[in-house]
Each structure stands twice: as structure tokens, then as C-alpha cells.
Design a protein around this motif. Sequence first.
Motif, PDB file in Angstrom:
ATOM      1  N   GLU A 128     -10.141 -75.890  -3.950  1.00 14.51           N
ATOM      2  CA  GLU A 128      -9.731 -75.811  -5.344  1.00 14.51           C
ATOM      3  C   GLU A 128      -8.291 -75.306  -5.414  1.00 14.51           C
ATOM      4  N   PRO A 129      -7.594 -75.527  -6.541  1.00 11.36           N
ATOM      5  CA  PRO A 129      -6.246 -74.978  -6.683  1.00 11.36           C
ATOM      6  C   PRO A 129      -6.245 -73.463  -6.460  1.00 11.36           C
ATOM      7  N   GLY A 130      -5.170 -72.964  -5.888  1.00 10.89           N
ATOM      8  CA  GLY A 130      -5.054 -71.548  -5.594  1.00 10.89           C
ATOM      9  C   GLY A 130      -5.457 -71.168  -4.186  1.00 10.89           C
ATOM     10  N   PHE A 131      -5.918 -72.141  -3.401  1.00 11.50           N
ATOM     11  CA  PHE A 131      -6.395 -71.827  -2.059  1.00 11.50           C
ATOM     12  C   PHE A 131      -5.274 -71.366  -1.140  1.00 11.50           C
ATOM     13  N   GLU A 132      -4.065 -71.855  -1.343  1.00 11.24           N
ATOM     14  CA  GLU A 132      -2.964 -71.512  -0.440  1.00 11.24           C
ATOM     15  C   GLU A 132      -2.749 -70.002  -0.351  1.00 11.24           C
ATOM     16  N   ALA A 133      -2.740 -69.328  -1.492  1.00 11.47           N
ATOM     17  CA  ALA A 133      -2.525 -67.886  -1.494  1.00 11.47           C
ATOM     18  C   ALA A 133      -3.683 -67.165  -0.812  1.00 11.47           C
ATOM     19  N   PHE A 134      -4.894 -67.617  -1.069  1.00 15.89           N
ATOM     20  CA  PHE A 134      -6.065 -67.018  -0.418  1.00 15.89           C
ATOM     21  C   PHE A 134      -5.971 -67.155   1.100  1.00 15.89           C
ATOM     22  N   PHE A 135      -5.595 -68.330   1.565  1.00 15.62           N
ATOM     23  CA  PHE A 135      -5.475 -68.546   3.010  1.00 15.62           C
ATOM     24  C   PHE A 135      -4.415 -67.628   3.600  1.00 15.62           C
ATOM     25  N   ALA A 136      -3.262 -67.559   2.951  1.00 18.66           N
ATOM     26  CA  ALA A 136      -2.169 -66.730   3.469  1.00 18.66           C
ATOM     27  C   ALA A 136      -2.535 -65.257   3.459  1.00 18.66           C
ATOM     28  N   ASP A 137      -3.221 -64.800   2.420  1.00 23.46           N
ATOM     29  CA  ASP A 137      -3.498 -63.373   2.255  1.00 23.46           C
ATOM     30  C   ASP A 137      -4.716 -62.903   3.042  1.00 23.46           C
ATOM     31  N   GLU A 138      -5.731 -63.763   3.188  1.00 24.58           N
ATOM     32  CA  GLU A 138      -7.011 -63.284   3.707  1.00 24.58           C
ATOM     33  C   GLU A 138      -7.532 -64.025   4.941  1.00 24.58           C
ATOM     34  N   VAL A 139      -7.015 -65.206   5.215  1.00 25.14           N
ATOM     35  CA  VAL A 139      -7.591 -66.010   6.295  1.00 25.14           C
ATOM     36  C   VAL A 139      -6.687 -66.076   7.522  1.00 25.14           C
ATOM     37  N   ALA A 140      -5.406 -66.279   7.321  1.00 20.88           N
ATOM     38  CA  ALA A 140      -4.499 -66.523   8.442  1.00 20.88           C
ATOM     39  C   ALA A 140      -4.527 -65.390   9.457  1.00 20.88           C
ATOM     40  N   SER A 141      -4.541 -64.147   8.993  1.00 17.28           N
ATOM     41  CA  SER A 141      -4.533 -63.015   9.918  1.00 17.28           C
ATOM     42  C   SER A 141      -5.830 -62.929  10.714  1.00 17.28           C
ATOM     43  N   LEU A 142      -6.954 -63.300  10.098  1.00 16.44           N
ATOM     44  CA  LEU A 142      -8.231 -63.294  10.813  1.00 16.44           C
ATOM     45  C   LEU A 142      -8.245 -64.373  11.900  1.00 16.44           C
ATOM     46  N   LEU A 143      -7.690 -65.529  11.589  1.00 13.65           N
ATOM     47  CA  LEU A 143      -7.607 -66.588  12.594  1.00 13.65           C
ATOM     48  C   LEU A 143      -6.721 -66.156  13.753  1.00 13.65           C
ATOM     49  N   ALA A 144      -5.589 -65.540  13.436  1.00 18.79           N
ATOM     50  CA  ALA A 144      -4.677 -65.093  14.486  1.00 18.79           C
ATOM     51  C   ALA A 144      -5.337 -64.033  15.361  1.00 18.79           C
ATOM     52  N   ALA A 145      -6.049 -63.106  14.734  1.00 16.82           N
ATOM     53  CA  ALA A 145      -6.720 -62.058  15.501  1.00 16.82           C
ATOM     54  C   ALA A 145      -7.791 -62.633  16.424  1.00 16.82           C
ATOM     55  N   GLY A 146      -8.364 -63.756  16.031  1.00 14.47           N
ATOM     56  CA  GLY A 146      -9.382 -64.405  16.844  1.00 14.47           C
ATOM     57  C   GLY A 146      -8.834 -65.366  17.884  1.00 14.47           C
ATOM     58  N   GLY A 147      -7.515 -65.466  17.982  1.00 11.02           N
ATOM     59  CA  GLY A 147      -6.910 -66.311  19.002  1.00 11.02           C
ATOM     60  C   GLY A 147      -6.578 -67.720  18.556  1.00 11.02           C
ATOM     61  N   THR A 148      -6.616 -67.993  17.241  1.00  4.81           N
ATOM     62  CA  THR A 148      -6.255 -69.327  16.741  1.00  4.81           C
ATOM     63  C   THR A 148      -5.219 -69.204  15.620  1.00  4.81           C
ATOM     64  N   PRO A 149      -4.051 -68.672  15.901  1.00  2.58           N
ATOM     65  CA  PRO A 149      -3.056 -68.514  14.840  1.00  2.58           C
ATOM     66  C   PRO A 149      -2.622 -69.861  14.266  1.00  2.58           C
ATOM     67  N   PRO A 150      -2.589 -69.995  12.946  1.00  2.00           N
ATOM     68  CA  PRO A 150      -2.091 -71.238  12.360  1.00  2.00           C
ATOM     69  C   PRO A 150      -0.602 -71.429  12.685  1.00  2.00           C
ATOM     70  N   VAL A 151      -0.289 -72.580  13.251  1.00  2.00           N
ATOM     71  CA  VAL A 151       1.098 -72.899  13.574  1.00  2.00           C
ATOM     72  C   VAL A 151       1.830 -73.417  12.345  1.00  2.00           C
ATOM     73  N   ALA A 152       1.175 -74.279  11.590  1.00  2.00           N
ATOM     74  CA  ALA A 152       1.756 -74.854  10.384  1.00  2.00           C
ATOM     75  C   ALA A 152       0.630 -75.232   9.434  1.00  2.00           C
ATOM     76  N   CYS A 153       0.918 -75.128   8.152  1.00  2.00           N
ATOM     77  CA  CYS A 153      -0.070 -75.442   7.113  1.00  2.00           C
ATOM     78  C   CYS A 153       0.531 -76.443   6.129  1.00  2.00           C
ATOM     79  N   PHE A 154      -0.352 -77.245   5.534  1.00  2.00           N
ATOM     80  CA  PHE A 154       0.066 -78.268   4.590  1.00  2.00           C
ATOM     81  C   PHE A 154      -0.951 -78.358   3.459  1.00  2.00           C
ATOM     82  N   ALA A 155      -0.482 -78.813   2.307  1.00  2.00           N
ATOM     83  CA  ALA A 155      -1.357 -79.007   1.156  1.00  2.00           C
ATOM     84  C   ALA A 155      -1.084 -80.373   0.553  1.00  2.00           C
ATOM     85  N   THR A 156      -2.000 -80.830  -0.275  1.00  2.00           N
ATOM     86  CA  THR A 156      -1.876 -82.158  -0.878  1.00  2.00           C
ATOM     87  C   THR A 156      -0.579 -82.286  -1.667  1.00  2.00           C
ATOM     88  N   GLU A 157       0.137 -83.360  -1.433  1.00  2.00           N
ATOM     89  CA  GLU A 157       1.283 -83.750  -2.247  1.00  2.00           C
ATOM     90  C   GLU A 157       0.772 -84.720  -3.312  1.00  2.00           C
TER      91      GLU A 157
END
Length: 217
Positions: A128-157
Motif C-alpha cells: 500500500e502507499p506509504g510502504f517506503e518509509a516503513f521499510f526504511a524505518d523498520e525493516v532495512a536495519s533488521l535485514l542488515a542485522a540478519g546478513g541481507t542488507p538491501p543494496v538498492a530499493c525501487f518503487a512503482t513508477e
Amino acid sequence: MIYELRRYTLRPGRRETLLSLFEREFVETQEAVGIDVIGQFRDLDDPDAFPWIRAFPNMADRKAALTAFYTGPAWQAHREAANATMIDSTDVLLLRPAGGRLPRWDRPPLGSGEAASSLWVATIYHVEPGFEAFFADEVASLLAAGGTPPVACFATEHAENTYPLLPVRTGEEVFVWFARFEREADERVVDVPALAQRLTAPPRRLRLTPTPRSTLR
């Protein structure tokens, strides 16, 4: 920048034919008209798929570049051979940057037969709209801590497709992030329970190995 994540469904057993043709005839000829051919891959989970990524400065330049390429001599000379390998070429996501940046390596020369040993994983979320901020604030750091840091992210144009002869997927909101592992054996999957309530469909993971001339390696 405008990105296309393209994934073709091929006729059984034709992937290597298309890869050879693509890397010989469709890399420099696209770049000559302003298309940035970023990465080509083999899909580890589907031998009859060809995923690849290209980019454009903006939608107006995309229209001009695609018009030049698809009316130009390289595509006109080889389109029948390319199309003969494909069942479907409409699985195309039109994307804009949403964090990070894809690293680039020098493109190996024509005729290079040695592919990189790395594994790229593209995870596609329907959101849904607004997911980008949620991912940046709450998800990316958890992925990085688990050994899968996001290299690059994209959203629908959501801009109108400026080259309608090539369809793109519309009417959906996606978020795509890429992880890179040095080897297939290094792959990790991190469970983030908070994602479940934020997704509108099951996530899709594309496990990708670079082809010999990909600049993502």
C-alpha cells in the motif's frame, strides 16, 4: 532515473540461445541510443526465464531511446530470432529509485564466457502507499542485522508508459529490494514478522546469477 525490471518467459530450452544473442547483439546497440543496460541474469529457480534490468534518465528519454532502438538496424536484423525464443515479454515493472544504489562493475568484453559467482536476490513486495518509509524505518536495519542488507530499493513508477508498443504492468503498487551475496551458498533469508500486515500479496523472490557480460556482478 527510470528503471525497467524485465522478466521474459521463454520457450523450453531456449534461454542460452537468447542470452548468447542478447549479449552479442543487444548490449552495445541499446547503449548507443541512450539505454543503460544494467544487468542480465539466469533465474536459478526457472530455467525458462530471462530477467534483466535497464534504465533511462527520464520518461521522455525512454521514449526516444526505445523508438531509436526498436526501429534501428540491430533489432530489425535479429528480432525474429529473439522473439522465437519467447512465450511472453510483458512481465515488466516500471520503477523509480527508493533508496540505495546498484553498484556497477566494468562490463566484460564481447566473447567473455566466465560469469560471476555472485547471487543477486530481488524481492518484490505488493504494498500500500506509504510502504517506503516503513521499510526504511523498520525493516532495512533488521535485514542488515540478519546478513541481507538491501543494496538498492525501487518503487512503482506511475508515469504513463511513453512507449506503449512495449507493455508494462499497471494497476499495482510494488516495492523491490535487491541483496547481493558473494556466492550462492552465502544466501540468507531473514524473517521480518511485521511485514505480514503490510503486504497485499505474498512476496516474490527472484534468485539471480549474472550472465557473463552483466555489469551487476
